[in-house]
Write a protein that holds these residues in place. Structure first.
Motif, mmCIF file in Angstrom:
data_model
loop_
_atom_site.group_PDB
_atom_site.id
_atom_site.type_symbol
_atom_site.label_atom_id
_atom_site.label_comp_id
_atom_site.label_asym_id
_atom_site.label_seq_id
_atom_site.Cartn_x
_atom_site.Cartn_y
_atom_site.Cartn_z
ATOM 1 N N GLY A 131 33.058 0.317 -43.030
ATOM 2 C CA GLY A 131 32.634 -0.742 -43.743
ATOM 3 C C GLY A 131 31.332 -1.553 -43.780
ATOM 4 O O GLY A 131 30.304 -1.597 -44.585
ATOM 5 N N LEU A 132 30.359 -0.175 -42.798
ATOM 6 C CA LEU A 132 28.813 -1.370 -42.899
ATOM 7 C C LEU A 132 28.121 -0.274 -43.960
ATOM 8 O O LEU A 132 27.763 -1.124 -45.004
ATOM 9 N N LEU A 133 28.563 0.409 -44.633
ATOM 10 C CA LEU A 133 28.287 0.950 -45.405
ATOM 11 C C LEU A 133 28.074 0.524 -46.754
ATOM 12 O O LEU A 133 28.046 0.396 -48.184
ATOM 13 N N LEU A 134 29.996 0.310 -47.246
ATOM 14 C CA LEU A 134 31.432 -0.827 -48.288
ATOM 15 C C LEU A 134 29.898 -2.035 -48.072
ATOM 16 O O LEU A 134 28.928 -2.526 -49.145
ATOM 17 N N LEU A 136 25.113 -5.110 -39.428
ATOM 18 C CA LEU A 136 24.537 -4.330 -38.938
ATOM 19 C C LEU A 136 24.388 -4.256 -37.167
ATOM 20 O O LEU A 136 24.984 -3.514 -36.636
ATOM 21 N N ALA A 137 24.267 -5.622 -37.061
ATOM 22 C CA ALA A 137 24.949 -6.045 -35.554
ATOM 23 C C ALA A 137 26.606 -5.464 -35.367
ATOM 24 O O ALA A 137 26.322 -4.355 -33.742
ATOM 25 N N GLY A 138 27.673 -6.245 -35.180
ATOM 26 C CA GLY A 138 28.186 -5.576 -35.689
ATOM 27 C C GLY A 138 29.029 -4.237 -35.200
ATOM 28 O O GLY A 138 29.696 -3.619 -34.569
ATOM 29 N N THR A 139 28.031 -3.399 -36.603
ATOM 30 C CA THR A 139 28.418 -1.896 -36.042
ATOM 31 C C THR A 139 27.924 -0.471 -35.317
ATOM 32 O O THR A 139 28.171 0.073 -34.257
ATOM 33 N N ALA A 140 26.601 -1.690 -35.129
ATOM 34 C CA ALA A 140 25.473 -1.064 -33.927
ATOM 35 C C ALA A 140 25.940 -0.971 -32.601
ATOM 36 O O ALA A 140 25.500 -0.395 -31.450
ATOM 37 N N HIS A 141 26.773 -2.186 -32.580
ATOM 38 C CA HIS A 141 27.034 -2.576 -30.926
ATOM 39 C C HIS A 141 27.860 -1.045 -30.455
ATOM 40 O O HIS A 141 27.698 -1.342 -29.261
ATOM 41 N N TYR A 142 28.356 -0.614 -31.139
ATOM 42 C CA TYR A 142 29.024 0.880 -31.187
ATOM 43 C C TYR A 142 28.754 1.773 -31.150
ATOM 44 O O TYR A 142 29.324 2.788 -30.935
ATOM 45 N N LEU A 143 27.277 2.167 -31.592
ATOM 46 C CA LEU A 143 26.800 3.310 -31.920
ATOM 47 C C LEU A 143 25.837 3.399 -31.108
ATOM 48 O O LEU A 143 25.166 2.779 -30.303
#
Length: 381
Positions: free
Chosen positions: A96-99, A126-133
């Motif tokens: 989803g982030l790449l999209l 980006l913030a929503g995905t990086a929160h879990y990375l």
């Protein structure tokens, strides 16, 4: 190419299994899905219905419409795959982030007038995905976002002002890396705190279950009363001593007026009852003991109900045990003088110049000494 793809999938699966890529909850996934659908839907609406707005200019409207429709279609397909469990939550996050990066980078290249807004929209994804990375993967996601925006800005800057595009790209890059780092660190700490809270909660639940099991197995009745005399909790022994009342009867006024009277007297004088009381008609005499659960408040009272019959039996057992120890001690102390008497009698019996009358007395001493020895041995046995 196939080997590289398999290695990439294997590496991603290993990161997911090791817990480096966290599993978002269903509600959090729904929030990210809703945001992606709103972005893609807004792109379709703007390119098909509001493309003539004065502050919105397209370098190629047909390509922009195709990108918007493809963005919406890809977002829907991604969500459907995730809903049907064909895609894991971490994979959905990354794809989803790449999209979003591809779609917003193309929008940055094709649309004029919203250059300041599109990077902000990408920062949310980006913030929503990086929160879990983990931090290194979050930096990689930020780098991918920066590369996409750089390509779009520099491509536009070649035909316009290259220095302006370069300055914006540098600022956007710094912000992307900062947002990704902060989101990753905050998410990591939040997950650690949540895991610690869950572990502590599980331990407290286990302790509560253990305490409840111990209380339920106690022979002493235990009750918890509030200020109005309502029974909050009771163990099986208390329920039995109260005559097995219905669970709906939660007040001691209806269950045991005698206990209510003793309890009120204790609340008034703070003196513990000394005489056992039958809590119900034809019930076992019980000696209640009261204790405030909180020293500074009197809203909760713990009541201990000791069966007077068991107390009497225990007292009798202690008495018998004490008497047995006393008897054994006396018998043991008698053996020493008794042994001296027996030895003296044997010595007298062996004397040659002992008159017949004295021999008869020595015989009496010997017989009764043996009798006493048998009694002492029996007591000790």
């Amino acid at each position: 190419m196939r080997m590289n793809r398999e290695n990439l999938v294997t590496t991603f699966a290993r990161l997911v299994q090791s817990g480096e890529i966290a599993q978002p909850s269903q509600r959090e996934r729904n929030y990210l899905r809703a945001y992606q659908l709103v972005l893609s839907g807004l792109a379709v609406v703007l390119t098909f219905f509001f493309y003539e707005l004065p502050w919105l200019q397209f370098s190629d409207l047909h390509i922009a419409r195709a990108v918007a429709v493809a963005y919406l279609g890809a977002a829907i397909v991604l969500i459907l795959y995730a809903i049907n469990s064909k895609l894991s939550a971490p994979a959905e996050l990354v794809i989803g982030l790449l999209l979003d990066i591809v779609a917003l980078s193309l929008a940055m290249f094709l649309v004029q007038g919203v250059e300041a807004v599109l990077p902000l929209l990408l920062l949310v994804s980006l913030a929503g995905t990086a929160h879990y990375l983990p931090i290194r993967l979050a930096m990689g996601a930020a780098a991918a976002a920066v590369i996409g925006l750089l390509v779009a800005l520099i491509s536009r800057g070649i035909g316009e002002r290259l220095d302006y595009a370069t300055t914006n790209a540098a600022a956007i890059g710094v912000v992307c890396f900062a947002v990704a780092a902060v989101a990753s660190l905050v998410g990591s700490r939040a997950r650690k705190a949540e895991a610690l809270a869950e572990r502590r909660g599980a331990e407290l639940l286990d302790m509560d279950r253990l305490n409840d099991l111990v209380v339920q197995r106690m022979r002493t009745g235990v009750m918890l009363l509030d200020r109005e005399g309502r029974v909050q909790r009771m163990n099986e022994s208390a329920w039995r001593l109260l005559g097995g009342p219905k669970r709906s009867e939660i007040g001691i006024a209806s269950v045991s007026p005698a206990l209510q009277s003793v309890w009120r007297a204790w609340r008034t004088s703070a003196e513990q009852p000394q005489v056992p009381t039958a809590l119900v008609e034809n019930g076992t005499p019980v000696l209640p003991r009261f204790l405030r659960l909180f020293a500074e408040r009197d809203d909760l009272t713990v009541v201990f109900l000791d069966d007077a019959t068991l107390l009497n039996q225990h007292a009798e057992a202690l008495t018998l045990d004490t008497l047995g120890r006393l008897s054994a001690s006396i018998a043991h102390e008698l053996r020493n003088p008794l042994a001296a008497i027996q030895q003296s009698g044997q010595l007298l019996a062996e004397s040659t110049d002992l008159p017949a009358r004295d021999k008869r007395l020595v015989d009496i001493i010997g017989r009764h000494s043996q009798r006493l020895e048998r009694i002492v041995r029996g007591v000790l046995d």
